[in-house]
Design an enzyme around this catalytic site. Structure first.
Site, PDB file in Angstrom:
ATOM      1  CD  GLU A 258     217.789 137.391  98.472  1.00  0.00           C
ATOM      2  OE1 GLU A 258     218.995 136.834  99.696  1.00  0.00           O
ATOM      3  OE2 GLU A 258     217.630 136.672  98.390  1.00  0.00           O
ATOM      4  CG  ASN A 324     222.899 133.749  97.284  1.00  0.00           C
ATOM      5  OD1 ASN A 324     223.608 133.040  98.733  1.00  0.00           O
ATOM      6  ND2 ASN A 324     222.243 133.847  97.086  1.00  0.00           N
ATOM      7  CD1 TRP A 342     224.142 119.181 107.975  1.00  0.00           C
ATOM      8  CD2 TRP A 342     224.766 121.588 108.471  1.00  0.00           C
ATOM      9  NE1 TRP A 342     223.549 119.843 109.499  1.00  0.00           N
ATOM     10  CE2 TRP A 342     224.018 120.684 110.009  1.00  0.00           C
ATOM     11  CE3 TRP A 342     224.922 123.085 108.981  1.00  0.00           C
ATOM     12  CZ2 TRP A 342     223.207 121.227 110.967  1.00  0.00           C
ATOM     13  CZ3 TRP A 342     225.001 123.296 111.019  1.00  0.00           C
ATOM     14  CH2 TRP A 342     224.087 122.759 110.886  1.00  0.00           C
ATOM     15  CD1 TRP A 365     226.457 126.907 104.620  1.00  0.00           C
ATOM     16  CD2 TRP A 365     226.735 124.542 103.975  1.00  0.00           C
ATOM     17  NE1 TRP A 365     227.909 126.525 103.863  1.00  0.00           N
ATOM     18  CE2 TRP A 365     228.426 125.002 103.830  1.00  0.00           C
ATOM     19  CE3 TRP A 365     226.479 123.311 103.645  1.00  0.00           C
ATOM     20  CZ2 TRP A 365     228.932 124.687 102.617  1.00  0.00           C
ATOM     21  CZ3 TRP A 365     227.246 122.380 103.122  1.00  0.00           C
ATOM     22  CH2 TRP A 365     228.902 123.267 102.146  1.00  0.00           C
TER      23      TRP A 365
END
Length: 434
Positions: A258, A324, A342, A365
């Site tokens: 991450e 998330n 978006w 996104w």
């Protein structure tokens, strides 16, 4: 000899420990005077209630206290950075300004102006890497091009991750070089144009047990302890990325991955700044995206008739946070089920998320909308119902945020899944042929 000052400009690095720019200022200079600017160029675009500004204000006040304990202080200014620096350069005999890199388009333009001002005044302007493990062109392909696909980027990122890059900067060794100065007041939140709310921000802690279980728990939104809630602290630098990476390396490859994603999206924004407002892949801007204020409003307020989407949007509106996994589902729903561009959703998240970070928010996104680098292929369309079955099978998260679910009061789905899926596939195929 006349006393000269070196300024250290705090920005996305609101801490005295393990701070690259601050360490370098203190190590190489004397009379280091810390500065923070409440930037009117940013603040004027925000509503009167913005918890992020409140968080920054509280954090800056704490920094000020810590510096006053060291017989120094934090000079807190309110205004446009260029005007503030014109004033400070008149007020103090300044030798140099130190700060840490920022990668967003606005920040880059701002820093270019400050650097030009400093050059005209014969003042050094020095910046350092602090908020990323690897930045800009440090991780590139063998042909020395930026990576636009995550997995090979991550593999090279992991290979390069030697202890050298994870070492802390021992600021405490040079604290005697903070200038001694009388304490000054700082502007109140109200004088900045904002209203204080009764809100407790998450503490910046991450436990070994969370990291060890992260791979198993991170996808289940009802498990509050399943994720770290460190996004806000990473965004404003109240935690050290190097310290977090060292912990991740010990306990969780998934969490370390991450952190690699975070660096990846930062270098994408650095090399391809057009992504701020346009699709990474320009051909995706040719799709016939739909526009409907009423549909957008139903999505924003959590009234779509899809319980996981509605739960996520209501959690966001109430807390400034969204899990998330649910972020992916809500983003996919707006871009694919409703076929909205978006950017509309990215802007709403930018307004509401406490941990809003342009690079990560934009990257995620565009990933969900299939318009970005290394994005989900356009034919991958999340089914919000099967996502509940997998990640909230007992409907604990849904029931918490959508208490009327499964009653006559709950709204009907605003669009049927099969129809929405086929409409999206057709629109993407047609748009990409142009």
């Amino acid at each position: 000899m006349n006393k000269t000052y070196t300024l250290f400009w705090f920005r996305r690095d609101l801490r005295l420990f393990d701070n690259a720019g601050l360490f370098n200022a203190l190590k190489h200079e004397e009379n280091v005077l810390p500065v923070f600017i409440f930037d009117t160029e940013i603040l004027k675009k925000l509503p009167a209630i913005d918890l992020r500004v409140q968080f920054i204000h509280e954090t800056v006040a704490e920094l000020k206290k810590q510096l006053q304990k060291r017989k120094s202080d934090l000079v807190v200014e309110h205004g446009s950075p260029i005007e503030v620096y014109k004033k400070l350069l008149e007020k103090y005999p300044i030798k140099a300004i130190y700060t840490n890199h920022d990668y967003e388009p606005y920040a880059r333009t701002r820093d270019e102006k400050i650097a030009k001002l400093c050059a005209a005044k014969k003042v050094e302007f020095k910046t350092f890497k602090d908020q990323a493990i690897f930045e800009k062109s440090e991780i590139v392909t063998d042909q020395e091009n930026p990576y636009t696909v995550f997995t090979p980027y991550k593999n090279k990122w992991l290979k390069a991750l030697s202890p050298f890059y994870l070492k802390s900067y021992p600021v405490e060794l040079y604290e005697s070089n903070f200038t001694k100065i009388k304490p000054s007041a700082m502007p109140s939140l109200k004088s900045l144009g904002f209203e204080a709310q009764d809100f407790t921000f998450p503490e910046p802690t991450v436990s070994a047990s969370l990291l060890k279980n992260y791979a198993k728990t991170r996808d289940f939104p009802e498990l509050d302890h399943g994720t770290s809630h460190l996004g806000l602290h990473l965004r404003f630098g109240t935690v050290s990325i190097r310290e977090l990476a060292r912990e991740a390396k010990k306990f969780s490859d998934v969490w370390l991955s991450e952190l690699a994603w975070r660096d990846f999206f930062m270098q994408i924004l650095w090399h391809y700044p057009h992504v701020e407002k346009q699709s990474f892949k320009p051909q995706y801007d040719k799709i016939a995206w739909r526009e409907s204020k009423s549909e957008l409003e139903l999505w924003k307020t959590g009234q779509t008739g899809y319980p996981l989407v509605d739960a996520g949007m209501r959690e966001l509106n109430a807390t400034g946070y969204m899990h998330n996994r649910v972020r992916m589902v809500t983003a996919s729903f707006l871009a694919k089920h409703l076929l909205h561009y978006w950017y509309e959703g990215e802007r709403y998240f930018a307004e509401k998320l406490l941990d809003y970070d342009l690079a990560a928010n934009n990257g995620n996104w565009q990933w969900a909308a299939s318009t970005g680098c290394d994005a989900a292929p356009y034919f991958r369309i999340f089914n919000p119902e099967s996502q509940i079955e997998r990640f909230d099978p007992d409907y604990e998260y849904v029931k918490k945020w959508v208490p009327e679910y499964n009653t006559a009061k709950y709204v009907k789905p605003m669009v049927e899944h099969k129809f929405a899926r086929e409409r999206a596939l057709a629109a993407f195929k047609k748009g990409l042929k142009k």
